[in-house]
Design an enzyme around this catalytic site. Structure first.
Site, PDB file in Angstrom:
ATOM      1  N   CYS A   1     -42.203  51.903  30.696  1.00 36.52           N
ATOM      2  CA  CYS A   1     -42.265  50.781  29.759  1.00 36.52           C
ATOM      3  C   CYS A   1     -40.909  50.711  29.077  1.00 36.52           C
ATOM      4  O   CYS A   1     -40.364  51.744  28.652  1.00 36.52           O
ATOM      5  CB  CYS A   1     -43.379  50.992  28.729  1.00 36.52           C
ATOM      6  SG  CYS A   1     -43.387  49.787  27.369  1.00 36.52           S
TER       7      CYS A   1
ATOM      8  N   CYS B   1     -38.519  43.825  30.888  1.00 35.60           N
ATOM      9  CA  CYS B   1     -39.939  44.026  30.605  1.00 35.60           C
ATOM     10  C   CYS B   1     -40.654  44.132  31.942  1.00 35.60           C
ATOM     11  O   CYS B   1     -40.509  43.240  32.794  1.00 35.60           O
ATOM     12  CB  CYS B   1     -40.482  42.844  29.802  1.00 35.60           C
ATOM     13  SG  CYS B   1     -42.279  42.793  29.639  1.00 35.60           S
TER      14      CYS B   1
END
Length: 256
Positions: free
Chosen positions: A177, A70
């Site tokens: 992302c 992440c």
């Protein structure tokens, strides 16, 4: 050998699926945080506390390697997690693949969340690793949220808007992302032929295996997948089954 992966939502699936493909014997502990998601808009200290707490409890549950698949968690809490678990537990973070993209493309677009696109973090990465390439940031409004819901129609709409904003001359698109590789086929379809895509999931998985093997410990797992949702034992959300990576990891339910 237990590897813990920590993310707010489904962004951990691509890296976890690569780990499953490359080392099917390794046990995986998937730490999602539906109560706190999304992390991107939250204050940095709040995110840090959340991620460090997940890492700490993962080690208590037997994790010997920690992965932060992440960007928000990596940028905000990587150093603090390493300090918390100590040098004996490898901690692998995630960085958008700007450097490899800029090395082979003259023009690069970084697709990311609105918060990441506007962040000093991404600007610094572009300045450090963009080289001579022209690098622009493209905010993909709503894409990560659509993916977490398993709403592929809304995801395609977000992708179409991002593609419209992407300069026509780009040679490469960085998936900034960790959710976005889950809809990579839709992204490819929305971009002109020949545009190269760059994401870091496979590289993070490979680095995890290198760090894991360097520990010199026997791998005695049986490929189990354990899921904790905001610390509670559970399963992957049904939306995970909308994606190949989720199905590889045993997600069942919604399929589109």
């Amino acid at each position: 050998m237990i590897v813990a992966l920590i993310d707010s939502g489904l962004g951990l699936l691509p890296t976890a699926a690569w780990l499953r493909k490359l080392r099917p014997d390794v046990d995986l502990l998937l730490r999602l945080d539906p109560d706190g998601a999304p992390w991107g808009p939250k204050p940095e200290q709040w995110v840090t506390d959340r991620v460090v707490d997940a890492a700490r409890s993962s080690v208590r549950l037997g994790a010997e390697v920690i992965v932060l698949p992440c960007n928000t968690a990596s940028v905000t809490a990587l150093d603090q997690v390493r300090a918390e678990v100590g040098p004996g537990v490898p901690v692998i973070g995630t960085v958008p693949a700007i450097k490899p993209a800029a090395a082979v493309c003259k023009s690069v677009a970084v697709w990311a969340t609105a918060a990441t696109t506007a962040s000093r973090y991404q600007a610094d990465l572009i300045a450090r690793f963009g080289g001579d390439a022209k690098v622009v940031g493209i905010a993909c409004h709503g894409l990560a949220d659509s993916i977490d819901r398993g709403d592929l129609v809304a995801a395609r709409d977000s992708i179409a808007r991002a593609a419209e904003q992407t300069p026509a001359d780009v040679e490469g698109v960085v998936l900034g992302c960790t959710h976005y590789p889950l809809v990579i086929d839709a992204i490819v379809a929305a971009l002109p032929d020949g545009v190269r895509l760059f994401d870091s999931a496979q590289a993070v998985a490979a680095q995890t295996i290198r760090r894991m093997d360097a520990l010199g410990k026997p791998t005695t797992g049986n490929g189990a997948v354990r899921v904790l949702n905001s610390g509670r034992p559970g399963e992957l959300p049904v939306s995970a089954a909308a994606f190949e990576s989720g199905r590889i990891l045993g997600a069942q339910g919604l399929q589109c």
